[in-house]
Write a protein that holds these residues in place. Structure first.
Motif, mmCIF file in Angstrom:
data_model
loop_
_atom_site.group_PDB
_atom_site.id
_atom_site.type_symbol
_atom_site.label_atom_id
_atom_site.label_comp_id
_atom_site.label_asym_id
_atom_site.label_seq_id
_atom_site.Cartn_x
_atom_site.Cartn_y
_atom_site.Cartn_z
ATOM 1 N N SER A 143 0.844 -1.184 0.000
ATOM 2 C CA SER A 143 0.000 0.000 0.000
ATOM 3 C C SER A 143 0.885 1.242 0.000
ATOM 4 C CB SER A 143 -0.934 -0.028 1.210
ATOM 5 O OG SER A 143 -0.207 0.079 2.397
ATOM 6 N N PRO A 144 0.375 2.328 -0.504
ATOM 7 C CA PRO A 144 1.197 3.541 -0.578
ATOM 8 C C PRO A 144 1.507 4.096 0.806
ATOM 9 C CG PRO A 144 -1.056 4.013 -1.266
ATOM 10 C CD PRO A 144 -0.964 2.531 -1.049
ATOM 11 N N VAL A 145 2.655 4.724 0.897
ATOM 12 C CA VAL A 145 3.054 5.419 2.113
ATOM 13 C C VAL A 145 3.108 6.899 1.757
ATOM 14 C CG1 VAL A 145 4.866 5.740 3.827
ATOM 15 C CG2 VAL A 145 4.398 3.453 2.936
ATOM 16 N N TYR A 146 2.341 7.680 2.465
ATOM 17 C CA TYR A 146 2.278 9.110 2.192
ATOM 18 C C TYR A 146 3.437 9.833 2.864
ATOM 19 C CZ TYR A 146 -2.243 7.887 0.348
ATOM 20 O OH TYR A 146 -3.228 7.318 -0.395
ATOM 21 N N SER A 147 3.779 10.988 2.331
ATOM 22 C CA SER A 147 4.973 11.685 2.795
ATOM 23 C C SER A 147 4.929 11.997 4.288
ATOM 24 C CB SER A 147 5.205 12.957 1.989
ATOM 25 O OG SER A 147 4.113 13.842 2.136
ATOM 26 N N ASP A 148 3.767 12.356 4.824
ATOM 27 C CA ASP A 148 3.707 12.657 6.251
ATOM 28 C C ASP A 148 3.928 11.399 7.090
ATOM 29 O OD1 ASP A 148 1.221 11.681 5.365
ATOM 30 O OD2 ASP A 148 0.139 12.700 6.980
ATOM 31 N N ASP A 149 3.433 10.263 6.602
ATOM 32 C CA ASP A 149 3.644 8.998 7.307
ATOM 33 C C ASP A 149 5.104 8.566 7.206
ATOM 34 O OD1 ASP A 149 2.774 6.772 8.845
ATOM 35 O OD2 ASP A 149 2.657 5.551 7.008
ATOM 36 N N LEU A 150 5.691 8.722 6.027
ATOM 37 C CA LEU A 150 7.106 8.395 5.842
ATOM 38 C C LEU A 150 7.973 9.260 6.752
ATOM 39 C CD1 LEU A 150 9.414 6.925 4.377
ATOM 40 C CD2 LEU A 150 9.312 8.725 2.644
ATOM 41 N N SER A 151 7.664 10.529 6.815
ATOM 42 C CA SER A 151 8.424 11.436 7.667
ATOM 43 C C SER A 151 8.292 11.039 9.139
ATOM 44 C CB SER A 151 7.933 12.872 7.463
ATOM 45 O OG SER A 151 8.653 13.754 8.272
ATOM 46 N N ARG A 152 7.093 10.694 9.570
ATOM 47 C CA ARG A 152 6.873 10.276 10.951
ATOM 48 C C ARG A 152 7.660 9.006 11.256
ATOM 49 N NH1 ARG A 152 4.260 6.517 13.060
ATOM 50 N NH2 ARG A 152 2.998 6.001 11.256
ATOM 51 N N ARG A 153 7.580 8.026 10.350
ATOM 52 C CA ARG A 153 8.301 6.767 10.551
ATOM 53 C C ARG A 153 9.806 6.989 10.571
ATOM 54 N NH1 ARG A 153 5.196 2.209 6.882
ATOM 55 N NH2 ARG A 153 3.112 2.601 7.722
ATOM 56 N N ASN A 154 10.281 7.857 9.681
ATOM 57 C CA ASN A 154 11.702 8.132 9.615
ATOM 58 C C ASN A 154 12.165 8.832 10.880
ATOM 59 O OD1 ASN A 154 14.236 9.682 8.464
ATOM 60 N ND2 ASN A 154 13.794 7.937 7.129
ATOM 61 N N GLY A 155 11.364 9.743 11.371
ATOM 62 C CA GLY A 155 11.680 10.413 12.623
ATOM 63 C C GLY A 155 11.736 9.438 13.785
ATOM 64 N N GLU A 156 10.860 8.439 13.762
ATOM 65 C CA GLU A 156 10.854 7.421 14.814
ATOM 66 C C GLU A 156 12.119 6.564 14.744
ATOM 67 O OE1 GLU A 156 9.149 5.347 18.147
ATOM 68 O OE2 GLU A 156 9.034 7.365 17.326
ATOM 69 N N VAL A 157 12.551 6.206 13.542
ATOM 70 C CA VAL A 157 13.804 5.451 13.389
ATOM 71 C C VAL A 157 14.957 6.265 13.964
ATOM 72 C CG1 VAL A 157 15.488 4.593 11.693
ATOM 73 C CG2 VAL A 157 13.061 4.071 11.408
ATOM 74 N N TYR A 158 14.997 7.544 13.636
ATOM 75 C CA TYR A 158 16.063 8.402 14.144
ATOM 76 C C TYR A 158 16.005 8.498 15.663
ATOM 77 C CZ TYR A 158 19.203 12.370 14.602
ATOM 78 O OH TYR A 158 20.246 13.180 14.955
ATOM 79 N N ARG A 159 14.799 8.687 16.212
ATOM 80 C CA ARG A 159 14.627 8.807 17.661
ATOM 81 C C ARG A 159 15.099 7.534 18.372
ATOM 82 N NH1 ARG A 159 11.754 7.271 21.642
ATOM 83 N NH2 ARG A 159 10.276 6.034 20.463
ATOM 84 N N LEU A 160 14.689 6.382 17.856
ATOM 85 C CA LEU A 160 15.081 5.112 18.469
ATOM 86 C C LEU A 160 16.583 4.862 18.337
ATOM 87 C CD1 LEU A 160 12.064 2.904 17.355
ATOM 88 C CD2 LEU A 160 12.578 3.695 19.682
ATOM 89 N N THR A 161 17.144 5.204 17.195
ATOM 90 C CA THR A 161 18.583 5.033 16.988
ATOM 91 C C THR A 161 19.363 5.923 17.952
ATOM 92 O OG1 THR A 161 18.214 4.497 14.657
ATOM 93 C CG2 THR A 161 20.445 5.136 15.284
ATOM 94 N N THR A 162 18.927 7.163 18.090
ATOM 95 C CA THR A 162 19.602 8.083 19.003
ATOM 96 C C THR A 162 19.447 7.625 20.450
ATOM 97 O OG1 THR A 162 19.327 9.898 17.442
ATOM 98 C CG2 THR A 162 19.782 10.497 19.721
ATOM 99 N N ALA A 163 18.293 7.076 20.799
ATOM 100 C CA ALA A 163 18.097 6.551 22.157
ATOM 101 C C ALA A 163 19.060 5.393 22.422
ATOM 102 C CB ALA A 163 16.652 6.104 22.356
ATOM 103 N N LEU A 164 19.218 4.508 21.440
ATOM 104 C CA LEU A 164 20.177 3.405 21.585
ATOM 105 C C LEU A 164 21.590 3.949 21.706
ATOM 106 C CD1 LEU A 164 20.848 0.381 21.645
ATOM 107 C CD2 LEU A 164 20.848 0.418 19.133
ATOM 108 N N TYR A 165 21.933 4.926 20.877
ATOM 109 C CA TYR A 165 23.261 5.531 20.939
ATOM 110 C C TYR A 165 23.506 6.126 22.332
ATOM 111 C CZ TYR A 165 27.135 8.710 20.135
ATOM 112 O OH TYR A 165 28.337 9.364 20.233
ATOM 113 N N ASN A 166 22.522 6.873 22.840
ATOM 114 C CA ASN A 166 22.672 7.531 24.139
ATOM 115 C C ASN A 166 22.743 6.541 25.299
ATOM 116 O OD1 ASN A 166 22.784 10.099 23.059
ATOM 117 N ND2 ASN A 166 20.575 10.386 23.173
#
Length: 138
Positions: free
Chosen positions: A1-24
């Motif tokens: 199914s299509p992923v809309y830009s706002d959903d992609l941005s939200r998901r990408n932000g979550e990946v970044y947040r989780l990665t940074t949490a692991l880093y920290n």
């Protein structure tokens, strides 16, 4: 199914947040394999995310600095190939690629697992497309 830009941005932000949490949380692990897996997850997470709040490159560099020690002690394995691939994708250092090629060459090509085949293909893709966002003129 299509992923809309706002959903992609939200998901990408979550990946970044989780990665940074692991880093920290710090690279912890009782074995070299556990530490290698954490470094691999961090490099993959930062690589997958287009988000950067200004510290991403500094974090990636610290992870890479830590990886050099891990790679020296990590035995030749599927995990080491994956970590070499992730590191090579950041720095394009030919000795990393040479070590990855040596690991693949040591495997029995007639009995590769699906994971080994996938890792070898990913490795080759990163080596073949070392500078995917740059045009290199001959």
């Amino acid at each position: 199914s299509p992923v809309y830009s706002d959903d992609l941005s939200r998901r990408n932000g979550e990946v970044y947040r989780l990665t940074t949490a692991l880093y920290n949380s710090g690279v912890k692990g009782s074995t070299v394999e556990e530490r290698a897996n954490i470094c691999l997850a961090l490099l993959m997470g930062y690589n997958a995310s287009f988000v950067d709040h200004g510290e991403k490159q500094k974090h990636v560099q610290k992870i890479l600095d830590y990886c050099w020690d891990i790679l020296e002690t990590l035995p030749a394995s599927l995990l080491k190939l994956r970590l070499l691939t992730a590191c090579y994708g950041e720095v394009f250092d030919e000795p990393l690629a040479d070590e990855g090629r040596a690991i693949i060459a040591s495997w029995d090509s007639s009995s590769l697992t699906a994971e080994q085949m996938e890792a070898a293909e990913e490795f080759q893709n990163v080596v073949d497309n070392a500078y995917p966002w740059e045009y290199i003129e001959d």
